[in-house]
Design a protein around this motif. Structure first.
Motif, PDB file in Angstrom:
ATOM      1  N   ASP A  57       8.405   7.425  15.678  1.00  0.00           N
ATOM      2  CA  ASP A  57       9.540   8.252  16.097  1.00  0.00           C
ATOM      3  C   ASP A  57       9.294   9.690  15.669  1.00  0.00           C
ATOM      4  O   ASP A  57       9.569  10.070  14.535  1.00  0.00           O
ATOM      5  CB  ASP A  57      10.835   7.720  15.476  1.00  0.00           C
ATOM      6  N   ARG A  58       8.779  10.487  16.582  1.00  0.00           N
ATOM      7  CA  ARG A  58       8.438  11.876  16.274  1.00  0.00           C
ATOM      8  C   ARG A  58       9.658  12.738  15.970  1.00  0.00           C
ATOM      9  O   ARG A  58       9.554  13.746  15.295  1.00  0.00           O
ATOM     10  CB  ARG A  58       7.651  12.489  17.425  1.00  0.00           C
ATOM     11  N   GLU A  59      10.805  12.361  16.470  1.00  0.00           N
ATOM     12  CA  GLU A  59      12.024  13.138  16.249  1.00  0.00           C
ATOM     13  C   GLU A  59      12.569  12.944  14.835  1.00  0.00           C
ATOM     14  O   GLU A  59      13.093  13.877  14.237  1.00  0.00           O
ATOM     15  CB  GLU A  59      13.101  12.746  17.271  1.00  0.00           C
ATOM     16  N   ALA A  60      12.456  11.752  14.307  1.00  0.00           N
ATOM     17  CA  ALA A  60      13.083  11.437  13.020  1.00  0.00           C
ATOM     18  C   ALA A  60      12.272  11.960  11.833  1.00  0.00           C
ATOM     19  O   ALA A  60      12.828  12.526  10.891  1.00  0.00           O
ATOM     20  CB  ALA A  60      13.276   9.933  12.884  1.00  0.00           C
ATOM     21  N   VAL A  61      10.976  11.768  11.868  1.00  0.00           N
ATOM     22  CA  VAL A  61      10.126  12.153  10.733  1.00  0.00           C
ATOM     23  C   VAL A  61       9.529  13.528  11.018  1.00  0.00           C
ATOM     24  O   VAL A  61       8.723  13.702  11.929  1.00  0.00           O
ATOM     25  CB  VAL A  61       9.010  11.110  10.492  1.00  0.00           C
ATOM     26  N   SER A  62       9.906  14.503  10.215  1.00  0.00           N
ATOM     27  CA  SER A  62       9.474  15.878  10.456  1.00  0.00           C
ATOM     28  C   SER A  62       8.046  16.112   9.966  1.00  0.00           C
ATOM     29  O   SER A  62       7.514  15.356   9.145  1.00  0.00           O
ATOM     30  CB  SER A  62      10.420  16.846   9.746  1.00  0.00           C
ATOM     31  N   TYR A  63       7.469  17.203  10.482  1.00  0.00           N
ATOM     32  CA  TYR A  63       6.142  17.589  10.014  1.00  0.00           C
ATOM     33  C   TYR A  63       6.164  17.977   8.539  1.00  0.00           C
ATOM     34  O   TYR A  63       5.208  17.727   7.815  1.00  0.00           O
ATOM     35  CB  TYR A  63       5.600  18.771  10.829  1.00  0.00           C
ATOM     36  N   SER A  64       7.252  18.593   8.090  1.00  0.00           N
ATOM     37  CA  SER A  64       7.302  19.005   6.683  1.00  0.00           C
ATOM     38  C   SER A  64       7.274  17.792   5.756  1.00  0.00           C
ATOM     39  O   SER A  64       6.634  17.830   4.701  1.00  0.00           O
ATOM     40  CB  SER A  64       8.528  19.867   6.411  1.00  0.00           C
ATOM     41  N   LEU A  65       7.944  16.714   6.140  1.00  0.00           N
ATOM     42  CA  LEU A  65       7.892  15.488   5.341  1.00  0.00           C
ATOM     43  C   LEU A  65       6.480  14.901   5.375  1.00  0.00           C
ATOM     44  O   LEU A  65       5.936  14.514   4.342  1.00  0.00           O
ATOM     45  CB  LEU A  65       8.908  14.464   5.853  1.00  0.00           C
ATOM     46  N   LEU A  66       5.879  14.878   6.545  1.00  0.00           N
ATOM     47  CA  LEU A  66       4.532  14.326   6.677  1.00  0.00           C
ATOM     48  C   LEU A  66       3.508  15.143   5.888  1.00  0.00           C
ATOM     49  O   LEU A  66       2.718  14.588   5.120  1.00  0.00           O
ATOM     50  CB  LEU A  66       4.140  14.259   8.159  1.00  0.00           C
ATOM     51  N   TRP A  67       3.540  16.461   6.041  1.00  0.00           N
ATOM     52  CA  TRP A  67       2.577  17.313   5.341  1.00  0.00           C
ATOM     53  C   TRP A  67       2.845  17.361   3.842  1.00  0.00           C
ATOM     54  O   TRP A  67       1.904  17.421   3.039  1.00  0.00           O
ATOM     55  CB  TRP A  67       2.584  18.719   5.931  1.00  0.00           C
ATOM     56  N   GLY A  68       4.104  17.345   3.453  1.00  0.00           N
ATOM     57  CA  GLY A  68       4.434  17.356   2.025  1.00  0.00           C
ATOM     58  C   GLY A  68       3.966  16.099   1.318  1.00  0.00           C
ATOM     59  O   GLY A  68       3.374  16.159   0.238  1.00  0.00           O
ATOM     60  N   THR A  69       4.233  14.953   1.947  1.00  0.00           N
ATOM     61  CA  THR A  69       3.766  13.704   1.333  1.00  0.00           C
ATOM     62  C   THR A  69       2.243  13.610   1.381  1.00  0.00           C
ATOM     63  O   THR A  69       1.630  13.045   0.472  1.00  0.00           O
ATOM     64  CB  THR A  69       4.392  12.473   2.020  1.00  0.00           C
ATOM     65  N   GLY A  70       1.646  14.187   2.414  1.00  0.00           N
ATOM     66  CA  GLY A  70       0.183  14.203   2.494  1.00  0.00           C
ATOM     67  C   GLY A  70      -0.438  15.033   1.390  1.00  0.00           C
ATOM     68  O   GLY A  70      -1.449  14.646   0.789  1.00  0.00           O
ATOM     69  N   ALA A  71       0.173  16.181   1.095  1.00  0.00           N
ATOM     70  CA  ALA A  71      -0.339  17.030   0.014  1.00  0.00           C
ATOM     71  C   ALA A  71      -0.213  16.333  -1.336  1.00  0.00           C
ATOM     72  O   ALA A  71      -1.138  16.365  -2.154  1.00  0.00           O
ATOM     73  CB  ALA A  71       0.412  18.358   0.008  1.00  0.00           C
ATOM     74  N   LEU A  72       0.940  15.691  -1.565  1.00  0.00           N
ATOM     75  CA  LEU A  72       1.115  14.966  -2.822  1.00  0.00           C
ATOM     76  C   LEU A  72       0.144  13.797  -2.935  1.00  0.00           C
ATOM     77  O   LEU A  72      -0.396  13.524  -4.011  1.00  0.00           O
ATOM     78  CB  LEU A  72       2.553  14.474  -2.953  1.00  0.00           C
ATOM     79  N   ALA A  73      -0.081  13.112  -1.818  1.00  0.00           N
ATOM     80  CA  ALA A  73      -1.028  11.992  -1.838  1.00  0.00           C
ATOM     81  C   ALA A  73      -2.437  12.487  -2.140  1.00  0.00           C
ATOM     82  O   ALA A  73      -3.180  11.841  -2.888  1.00  0.00           O
ATOM     83  CB  ALA A  73      -0.990  11.251  -0.505  1.00  0.00           C
TER      84      ALA A  73
END
Length: 99
Positions: free
Chosen positions: A66-82
């Protein structure tokens, strides 16, 4: 119809909470490293590194569904932390195992 139990986080609220926990884990790791508590910092890096990779995998799967629900900022932020915590955890394990 019965809902399947899934391994990854399902809602955006859960993913946001996971991102907050990962961020707090990173701050705890930095604080323990600054205090030169090497063993505690290493355990923190490994434990929260696993959590952050799990949250990132959940966000990536949620974004693909669901591209509408999960934002890029959440994806990139969790990616950086990971990347940060997962990398520190992996390097800690490598150091402990003498590889």
């Amino acid at each position: 119809m019965r809902e399947k139990k899934r391994f990854l986080l399902q809602t955006v609220k859960q993913m946001n909470a996971g991102a907050i926990v990962s961020g707090l884990g990173f701050l705890l790791y930095l604080a323990l490293s600054a205090l030169e508590a090497e063993t505690a910092a290493g355990i923190t890096a490994v434990a929260f590194g696993l959590v952050s990779v799990y949250v990132f995998a959940s966000a990536a799967a949620g974004r693909s569904q669901d591209r509408e629900a999960v934002s890029y900022s959440l994806l990139w932020g969790t990616g950086a932390l990971a990347l940060l915590l997962g990398g520190c955890g992996a390097l800690t394990l490598k150091l402990w195992l003498g590889l």
